[in-house]
Motif scaffolding. Sequence first.
Motif, short mmCIF file in Angstrom:
data_model
loop_
_atom_site.label_atom_id
_atom_site.label_comp_id
_atom_site.label_asym_id
_atom_site.label_seq_id
_atom_site.Cartn_x
_atom_site.Cartn_y
_atom_site.Cartn_z
N SER A 206 0.76 -1.37 -0.10
CA SER A 206 -0.08 0.09 -0.06
C SER A 206 0.56 1.35 -0.14
N THR A 207 2.06 1.16 -0.04
CA THR A 207 3.04 2.26 0.19
C THR A 207 4.16 2.57 -0.87
N ASP A 208 4.45 3.70 -1.50
CA ASP A 208 5.41 4.14 -2.38
C ASP A 208 6.15 5.02 -1.93
N PHE A 209 7.59 4.90 -1.84
CA PHE A 209 8.47 5.90 -1.52
C PHE A 209 8.84 6.90 -2.89
N TYR A 210 9.06 8.07 -2.90
CA TYR A 210 9.35 8.88 -4.12
C TYR A 210 10.49 9.75 -3.91
N TYR A 211 11.43 9.68 -4.83
CA TYR A 211 12.73 10.37 -4.63
C TYR A 211 12.73 11.20 -6.23
N ALA A 212 12.78 12.48 -6.03
CA ALA A 212 12.71 13.09 -7.12
C ALA A 212 13.72 14.21 -7.34
#
Length: 279
Positions: A206-212
């Motif tokens: 249920s969880t995404d980590f986002y690096y931008a």
Amino acid sequence: MNNRMKQLVCSTAMLALLTALPFTGSAASYTVQKNDTLWIIGTKYSTTAAQLKQLNGLTSDSLIIGQKLHVPDPPEFKSASVLTGDTMWKIAQRYNVPLSKLIAANPQLTNPNNIWGGLSVRIPKAPNQYLNGVFPVAKGKYTPFSNSYAEARSWSADGPAVRAHEGVDIFAPKGTPVYSALAGTVVKAGWNEYGGWRITVRVDDSTDFYYAHLSKYAAGIKDGAKVAAGQLIGYVGSTGYGPEGTEGKFVTHLHFGIYKKSSGYHAVDPYLYLKWWSL
């Protein structure tokens, strides 16, 4: 009284005045160090320079090395009074937090082994999950950060349009290594007109980590790749806000976000997680 003595008396009186101002709601004091500014101290304690000035009755931004400033309890901490006979280890056990994190949460203590009854200390608030996460940038490689989640942002592909910032910015020089906060699977690596070169890592169902805003990826980072906690995944940059290859429209930093799939796909505030991992 000679001029040198007068200057010393004046300086001592000024420092005494600055360190004895009344305050309310402050959990501790902070001793001004070399190169400190109100902004640096404010970000360390999750407040602003203006709030520090108000709390301490300051009329200018000038600081003196050794000056004592009253600082508020940041939202990621709660205050507790030391009991007679307490040690930091006992306090850590009482509040069920790792001793290392308790000590790191109290930089105002020059000697954690020297505490006394009635002293106020900060207890770090643990997030409700992902306690063993890794801060995505190495200690000493980034500047103090504050919570920029939900701040207004105005860039869009169709022209200025106010929107809410969906993450926290961690400022660091271009090329600074970025590490995966948790183990997971890369579900998206490539260009995004907002996030530039970005990586989305699914850490659970249920969880995404986002690096931008990355300047480039580490070797092997692509859709479907498995990553471990603490693994190098990319490098800080300033890409985004335009078509593929756009960079330099803002100061180099890592944008870190957390997205949940419950009740639709939406961003959640990652600040408490980042503060816990940074201790």
